[in-house]
Design an enzyme around this catalytic site. Sequence first.
Site, PDB file in Angstrom:
ATOM      1  CE  LYS A  68      11.777 -35.770  18.382  1.00 43.93           C
ATOM      2  NZ  LYS A  68      13.006 -35.268  18.404  1.00 43.93           N
ATOM      3  CG  ASN A  69      16.344 -36.558  15.962  1.00 43.94           C
ATOM      4  OD1 ASN A  69      15.097 -36.213  16.577  1.00 43.94           O
ATOM      5  ND2 ASN A  69      17.318 -36.332  16.789  1.00 43.94           N
ATOM      6  NE  ARG A 141      14.163 -26.421  17.178  1.00 40.63           N
ATOM      7  CZ  ARG A 141      14.550 -24.992  17.110  1.00 40.63           C
ATOM      8  NH1 ARG A 141      13.760 -23.979  17.939  1.00 40.63           N
ATOM      9  NH2 ARG A 141      15.532 -24.574  16.563  1.00 40.63           N
ATOM     10  CB  CYS A 165      12.492 -30.218  24.085  1.00 42.06           C
ATOM     11  SG  CYS A 165      11.675 -32.053  23.932  1.00 42.06           S
ATOM     12  CG  ASP A 355      19.094 -35.668  21.945  1.00 44.44           C
ATOM     13  OD1 ASP A 355      19.996 -35.186  21.517  1.00 44.44           O
ATOM     14  OD2 ASP A 355      17.806 -35.883  21.453  1.00 44.44           O
ATOM     15  CB  VAL A 377      24.793 -29.445  21.816  1.00 43.89           C
ATOM     16  CG1 VAL A 377      23.893 -29.412  21.010  1.00 43.89           C
ATOM     17  CG2 VAL A 377      25.832 -30.370  21.726  1.00 43.89           C
TER      18      VAL A 377
HETATM   19  C1  UD1 Z   1      18.626 -31.781  16.556  1.00 41.89           C
HETATM   20  C2  UD1 Z   1      17.759 -32.952  17.224  1.00 41.89           C
HETATM   21  C3  UD1 Z   1      17.892 -32.824  18.689  1.00 41.89           C
HETATM   22  C4  UD1 Z   1      19.407 -32.920  19.152  1.00 41.89           C
HETATM   23  C5  UD1 Z   1      19.982 -31.832  18.440  1.00 41.89           C
HETATM   24  C6  UD1 Z   1      21.591 -31.789  18.653  1.00 41.89           C
HETATM   25  C7  UD1 Z   1      16.082 -33.305  15.563  1.00 41.89           C
HETATM   26  C8  UD1 Z   1      14.337 -33.100  15.675  1.00 41.89           C
HETATM   27  N1  UD1 Z   1      16.421 -32.777  16.921  1.00 41.89           N
HETATM   28  O1  UD1 Z   1      17.896 -30.627  17.080  1.00 41.89           O
HETATM   29  O2  UD1 Z   1      17.249 -34.219  19.044  1.00 41.89           O
HETATM   30  O3  UD1 Z   1      19.362 -32.834  20.352  1.00 41.89           O
HETATM   31  O4  UD1 Z   1      19.797 -31.795  16.848  1.00 41.89           O
HETATM   32  O5  UD1 Z   1      22.200 -32.786  18.224  1.00 41.89           O
HETATM   33  O6  UD1 Z   1      16.685 -33.544  14.934  1.00 41.89           O
HETATM   34  N2  UD1 Z   1      21.329 -22.897  17.196  1.00 41.89           N
HETATM   35  C9  UD1 Z   1      21.432 -21.436  16.979  1.00 41.89           C
HETATM   36  N3  UD1 Z   1      20.918 -20.927  15.812  1.00 41.89           N
HETATM   37  C10 UD1 Z   1      20.084 -21.793  15.221  1.00 41.89           C
HETATM   38  C11 UD1 Z   1      20.045 -23.060  15.064  1.00 41.89           C
HETATM   39  C12 UD1 Z   1      20.939 -23.817  16.170  1.00 41.89           C
HETATM   40  O7  UD1 Z   1      22.075 -20.821  17.827  1.00 41.89           O
HETATM   41  O8  UD1 Z   1      19.540 -21.225  14.082  1.00 41.89           O
HETATM   42  C13 UD1 Z   1      22.002 -23.583  18.176  1.00 41.89           C
HETATM   43  C14 UD1 Z   1      21.139 -24.229  19.236  1.00 41.89           C
HETATM   44  O9  UD1 Z   1      20.648 -23.091  20.190  1.00 41.89           O
HETATM   45  C15 UD1 Z   1      21.939 -25.163  19.898  1.00 41.89           C
HETATM   46  C16 UD1 Z   1      22.845 -25.770  18.991  1.00 41.89           C
HETATM   47  O10 UD1 Z   1      22.822 -24.431  17.948  1.00 41.89           O
HETATM   48  O11 UD1 Z   1      22.710 -24.640  20.879  1.00 41.89           O
HETATM   49  C17 UD1 Z   1      22.493 -27.124  18.320  1.00 41.89           C
HETATM   50  O12 UD1 Z   1      21.176 -27.098  17.750  1.00 41.89           O
HETATM   51  P1  UD1 Z   1      20.606 -27.823  16.419  1.00 41.89           P
HETATM   52  O13 UD1 Z   1      21.769 -28.807  16.318  1.00 41.89           O
HETATM   53  O14 UD1 Z   1      20.216 -26.847  15.566  1.00 41.89           O
HETATM   54  O15 UD1 Z   1      19.476 -28.619  17.208  1.00 41.89           O
HETATM   55  P2  UD1 Z   1      18.164 -29.216  16.396  1.00 41.89           P
HETATM   56  O16 UD1 Z   1      18.385 -29.264  14.864  1.00 41.89           O
HETATM   57  O17 UD1 Z   1      17.058 -28.021  16.887  1.00 41.89           O
END
Ligand code: UD1
Length: 483
Positions: A68-69, A141, A165, A355, A377
Amino acid sequence: MIRASRARTLSIRRSGLRPDYTRRVDLVSVNLAKDARKAGARVGLKSDAIVVEGGKPLTGRIEVRGAKNLATKAMVAALLGDTPSLLQGVPEISDVDVVTRMLDAYGVAVTSPAEGELLLDPSNVLKAHFAQIDALAGSSRIPILFCGPLLHRLGEALIPDLGGCRIGDRPIDFHMDALRAFGAIVDKSYEGIRITAPNGLHGANIELPFPSVGATEQVLLTAVRAQGVTELKNAAIEPEIMDLIAILQKMGAIIWTEANRTIFIEGVDSLSGYTHRAIFDRNEAASWAAAALATHGDIYVGGAKQLELMTFLNVFRKVGGAFDVHEDGIRFYHPGGQLHPVQVETDVHPGFMTDWQQPLIVALTQADGVSIVHETVYENRFGFTDALVDMGADIVVHKDGLESISRRVPRRKLEQAAVITGPTPLHGADVRVPDLRGGFSYLIAALSASGTSRITNLGIISRGYERFVEKLEALGADFRLEG
Ligand code: UD1
């Protein structure tokens, strides 16, 4: 979704009354249920509730396909090509359907020439109506990752409020800061965010405050066609990101990685389409592995590979699970005997992925002693444990985290910890799926519990678990769909 409740709170504030938070919580659950039904309907899931008779080991073989990711991001990457792309191994999950509809709104013709394949033709990219994208955004997202490709193709990107989520604030500041560094102008409006690049996009030096997966993808998808070289420090290096880099390289991009999470991207003038088989879904594989352990079962996960699961496999073994690695998959099983408690810290790759903690925690409720899971995380990823406690688990969540002498991941401000004391027999209960991974962990809990459980909001699980109902059937689970 959350937007609706926000709008209501705003209107209450304007009218001078105090916001009614009870009502707001109700709206959130009503909207979650709506999201669940929509997500389920996208993949033909007929019911949104499942009744499970627990206590029977899951045994048999299932297959996992593309992650999915990765698949959803690979679909967005196709927007950057001048010619069509062919993505193989695409899972039949509702997030893929959401991205298909978004691409369609932008004029990308998406067809399926064969089972598990998507042909993405970006020859006629056009501006989408904001309302169309907005209607889809509630459940994903991904729209944020359209920014770079849309800026290159159309000179403008309109991004609505984002879904996904509900596991914390999930801000997008890293994304916006990175886009600004490339020369984009970000304007916020009530309905969403408008991003433009009147002077084009140029290479940038970016250092992420945290190795965010999404922000790293944002930089990759923008830098490949920006003018000049981009240096990205503190990048995420998840296997799905490496697979996205492989796709972009097939398209004509020039990208190299160096030590210490640094990625360089040299912008090129044009990219072509790609043909690529998506990397397997390691999160789905780990989920079924945990299901085998918690139900005293034996599951052969076809398509699972060792390298991308190495960190998970170590923890699985420490807990007392057994596995055999084969050419075409991995067999996961409970070898008998007592499970052992562990201490785990979730982390970015190559750490223990966030996850994986939810399904694992169900197995840890059966371990003999005290386990601790530090979630480093996301700041709010233990909400799902409330229902496990209702089912008989002994789990205490420490909202400000816990110190630990043996940890290796540096403490983050917003982290939490869950202390799981086992073994505690689980019993059936009525539970509502709160999010994707939490939802799968409820399935595992219901399958390993004594008695009957009823799980609603089932559609949320279809966002990331392909044909999970058929797979449960193949593994001999005792259940019926309601309605
Ligand atoms: C992706 C995955 C998700 C996984 C996560 C961490 C997808 C669709 N989803 O989510 O399954 O759990 O990586 O491995 O690929 N953050 C900020 N500012 C930002 C962006 C992120 O503060 O602009 C923070 C988030 O709140 C969180 C952390 O960074 O605490 C990690 O988020 P991120 O790695 O970006 O997760 P996703 O890409 O949303």
